[in-house]
Motif scaffolding. Structure first.
Motif, PDB file in Angstrom:
ATOM      1  N   LYS A 154       0.634  -1.335  -0.150  1.00  0.00           N
ATOM      2  CA  LYS A 154      -0.005   0.307  -0.139  1.00  0.00           C
ATOM      3  C   LYS A 154       0.374   1.430  -0.059  1.00  0.00           C
ATOM      4  O   LYS A 154       1.167   2.350   0.156  1.00  0.00           O
ATOM      5  CB  LYS A 154      -0.719  -0.455   0.750  1.00  0.00           C
ATOM      6  N   ASP A 155       1.990   1.665   0.968  1.00  0.00           N
ATOM      7  CA  ASP A 155       2.673   2.522   1.251  1.00  0.00           C
ATOM      8  C   ASP A 155       4.053   2.969   0.447  1.00  0.00           C
ATOM      9  O   ASP A 155       3.973   3.627  -0.377  1.00  0.00           O
ATOM     10  CB  ASP A 155       2.495   2.550   2.198  1.00  0.00           C
ATOM     11  N   LEU A 156       4.662   1.286  -0.088  1.00  0.00           N
ATOM     12  CA  LEU A 156       6.032   1.388   0.684  1.00  0.00           C
ATOM     13  C   LEU A 156       6.982   1.617  -1.327  1.00  0.00           C
ATOM     14  O   LEU A 156       7.141   2.201  -2.121  1.00  0.00           O
ATOM     15  CB  LEU A 156       6.953   0.643   1.151  1.00  0.00           C
ATOM     16  N   LEU A 157       6.046   0.314  -1.604  1.00  0.00           N
ATOM     17  CA  LEU A 157       5.893  -0.244  -3.009  1.00  0.00           C
ATOM     18  C   LEU A 157       5.598   0.603  -4.630  1.00  0.00           C
ATOM     19  O   LEU A 157       6.525   0.879  -4.974  1.00  0.00           O
ATOM     20  CB  LEU A 157       6.020  -1.730  -3.164  1.00  0.00           C
ATOM     21  N   PRO A 158       4.398   0.933  -3.985  1.00  0.00           N
ATOM     22  CA  PRO A 158       4.293   1.876  -4.788  1.00  0.00           C
ATOM     23  C   PRO A 158       4.949   3.164  -5.757  1.00  0.00           C
ATOM     24  O   PRO A 158       5.179   2.770  -6.939  1.00  0.00           O
ATOM     25  CB  PRO A 158       2.319   2.249  -4.960  1.00  0.00           C
ATOM     26  N   PRO A 159       5.655   4.159  -4.449  1.00  0.00           N
ATOM     27  CA  PRO A 159       6.410   5.030  -5.227  1.00  0.00           C
ATOM     28  C   PRO A 159       7.669   4.647  -5.491  1.00  0.00           C
ATOM     29  O   PRO A 159       8.583   5.426  -5.976  1.00  0.00           O
ATOM     30  CB  PRO A 159       6.135   6.280  -3.718  1.00  0.00           C
ATOM     31  N   LEU A 160       7.927   3.141  -4.684  1.00  0.00           N
ATOM     32  CA  LEU A 160       9.855   3.251  -4.743  1.00  0.00           C
ATOM     33  C   LEU A 160      10.007   1.350  -5.518  1.00  0.00           C
ATOM     34  O   LEU A 160      11.581   1.824  -5.949  1.00  0.00           O
ATOM     35  CB  LEU A 160       9.700   2.745  -3.619  1.00  0.00           C
ATOM     36  N   SER A 161       8.730   1.066  -6.164  1.00  0.00           N
ATOM     37  CA  SER A 161       9.643   0.113  -6.218  1.00  0.00           C
ATOM     38  C   SER A 161      10.065  -0.489  -7.341  1.00  0.00           C
ATOM     39  O   SER A 161      11.219  -1.237  -7.124  1.00  0.00           O
ATOM     40  CB  SER A 161       8.187  -0.747  -6.785  1.00  0.00           C
ATOM     41  N   ARG A 162      10.092   0.144  -8.386  1.00  0.00           N
ATOM     42  CA  ARG A 162      11.403   0.346  -9.416  1.00  0.00           C
ATOM     43  C   ARG A 162      12.009   1.619 -10.275  1.00  0.00           C
ATOM     44  O   ARG A 162      13.218   1.607 -10.818  1.00  0.00           O
ATOM     45  CB  ARG A 162       9.873   0.689 -10.692  1.00  0.00           C
ATOM     46  N   ARG A 163      13.225   1.945  -8.753  1.00  0.00           N
ATOM     47  CA  ARG A 163      13.631   3.132  -8.327  1.00  0.00           C
ATOM     48  C   ARG A 163      14.265   2.170  -8.088  1.00  0.00           C
ATOM     49  O   ARG A 163      15.039   1.213  -7.542  1.00  0.00           O
ATOM     50  CB  ARG A 163      13.063   4.056  -7.098  1.00  0.00           C
ATOM     51  N   PRO A 164      15.883   2.260  -8.615  1.00  0.00           N
ATOM     52  CA  PRO A 164      17.127   1.391  -8.436  1.00  0.00           C
ATOM     53  C   PRO A 164      17.704   1.628  -7.190  1.00  0.00           C
ATOM     54  O   PRO A 164      17.614   3.250  -6.996  1.00  0.00           O
ATOM     55  CB  PRO A 164      18.047   2.816  -9.607  1.00  0.00           C
ATOM     56  N   ILE A 165      18.459   1.334  -6.474  1.00  0.00           N
ATOM     57  CA  ILE A 165      17.864   1.039  -4.831  1.00  0.00           C
ATOM     58  C   ILE A 165      18.803   1.609  -4.722  1.00  0.00           C
ATOM     59  O   ILE A 165      19.341   3.016  -3.537  1.00  0.00           O
ATOM     60  CB  ILE A 165      18.095  -0.230  -4.652  1.00  0.00           C
TER      61      ILE A 165
END
Length: 403
Positions: free
Chosen positions: A131-142
């Motif tokens: 709900k909160d962490l993967l939607p904005p960050l999932s595809r971002r290179p770590i």
């Protein structure tokens, strides 16, 4: 030695039937193609073989930029490194870094951690991730994620008033990046390590409304006057006799009761039980008698307190609170508030705090040392809760609690 090329020379170079070179100093040249395209190249020797290094397209890559790239390539040659191979490895490393996303790191962390978690914790972590962490960050290179970016993510959670979720998200973000560092997905420092420094202050906790012991006589009088056929009334009484959480009380199953032994056994990972703890509750004689009578009315359902419209479902979440409102205690007493009331009353009467905490199901029983009866204080709690039920009867009879 060839002279340094100028922009005018390169611009004026016209295409021919075959590709040809405009030669500059120290192996640098411009290849002019039959279609008019102009490419920077650098000739060099490595391992006894002549090789060519591409430096870009003119005019997107200007003379100064091409000369700088050539100088860097010569420096690599002096150190014994093939510039072309170095560029290939750099591209592969960059591609690998881009492929290492936060989503990949989060899933690896979840798979690792969830092996040790109980089911309620696993479900909660999964929900927060999805709900909160993967939607904005999932595809971002770590490797590209910054502390400021994480702060913005957590601030969005805080702005909707979910401060407990924000707190847990900060903890789990820190853990995700720690795991990524430990497993080689990330190098350097943890970008989540300072998130607590910018955490918004949570609003002051409002405890569940509950009465004092001195207010019980009037409350019990009004509760007793409520229709005896009321399922919420029965659930309310059981909450008063046991101090169990509203969620497990309203969803109580007949299969969890042993009325001959006077026990209510809540199994591990039972829905409605905080953190999925198992819990054994002794039942006072008053509760046993009420439950035996109630079985004649609700024994056809798996639930002790079935829903009003559908006996296949339990009493609704707000059922007891609706009844409390009807008898005049809206904002003064809640279903959960009975736990506060009972805890305060038992502690004021100098019962062993460990017995009280165990009755309230605080703490994981699997981590409590000692044998079953000693660790869970079952017999001590049986007497304590019988004393409490008897005190409620005294209050009903005398209209006031004894000191």
């Amino acid at each position: 030695m060839a002279a340094r090329l100028t922009d005018l020379q390169i611009r004026n170079a016209t295409p021919r039937g075959k590709a040809y070179k405009l030669t500059a100093a120290r192996g640098l040249c411009v290849m002019v193609m039959p279609n008019g395209a102009k490419y920077w190249r650098m000739r060099y020797r490595y391992g006894g073989k002549e090789k060519m290094l591409a430096l870009g397209v003119y005019p997107q890559v200007g003379i100064r930029n091409a000369e700088q790239q050539a100088d860097e390539a010569r420096a690599l040659l002096l150190s014994g490194t093939d510039p072309a191979e170095h560029r290939r490895q750099s591209k592969l490393q960059l591609r690998a870094k881009v492929a290492r996303t936060f989503g990949q790191a989060a899933e690896a962390w979840f798979d690792f951690k969830s092996q040790r978690w109980r089911e309620p914790t696993r479900l909660k972590a999964r929900m927060y991730l999805d709900k909160d962490l993967l939607p904005p960050l999932s595809r971002r290179p770590i490797t590209n994620i910054t502390p400021v970016e994480l702060t913005v993510v957590v601030e969005r959670i805080e702005k909707r008033g979910a401060h407990n979720v924000a707190k847990k998200s900060r903890q789990w973000l820190h853990s995700i990046f720690d795991h990524a560092i430990a497993t080689g997905l990330l190098e350097g420092t943890n970008p989540a390590q300072y998130l607590s420094a910018v955490a918004a202050p949570a609003p002051q906790t409002n405890h569940h409304a509950h009465l004092t012991l001195k207010e019980l006589p009037d409350f019990l009088s009004k509760l007793d006057a409520y229709p005896d056929t009321s399922i919420p009334k029965a659930a309310c009484k059981l909450a008063l006799w046991t101090a169990n959480r509203p969620g497990v009380t309203r969803t109580l199953l007949w299969s969890e009761l042993d009325l001959d032994e006077g026990l209510w056994a809540i199994p591990k990972d039972r829905p409605g039980m905080k953190r999925g703890y198992a819990h054994v509750t002794p039942l006072p004689r008053q509760a046993i008698a009420m439950l035996r009578d109630l079985h004649a009315f609700t024994g056809h359902s798996v639930y002790v307190f079935p829903g009003r419209n559908d006996p296949r479902k339990p009493l609704s979440d707000g059922g007891v609170n609706v009844m409390l409102r009807k008898i005049g205690y809206a904002g003064r007493q809640t279903a959960h508030g009975f736990r506060h009331l009972i805890s305060t009353a038992l502690n004021e009467r100098d019962y062993n705090p460990d017995w009280v905490e165990r009755q309230l199901a605080h703490g994981d029983p699997d981590e409590i040392r000692g044998t079953y009866n000693k660790a869970h204080y079952l017999e001590q709690r049986r007497q304590m809760m019988q004393d409490w039920a008897d005190l409620l009867d005294e209050i009903r009879g005398s209209g006031k609690p004894r000191p």
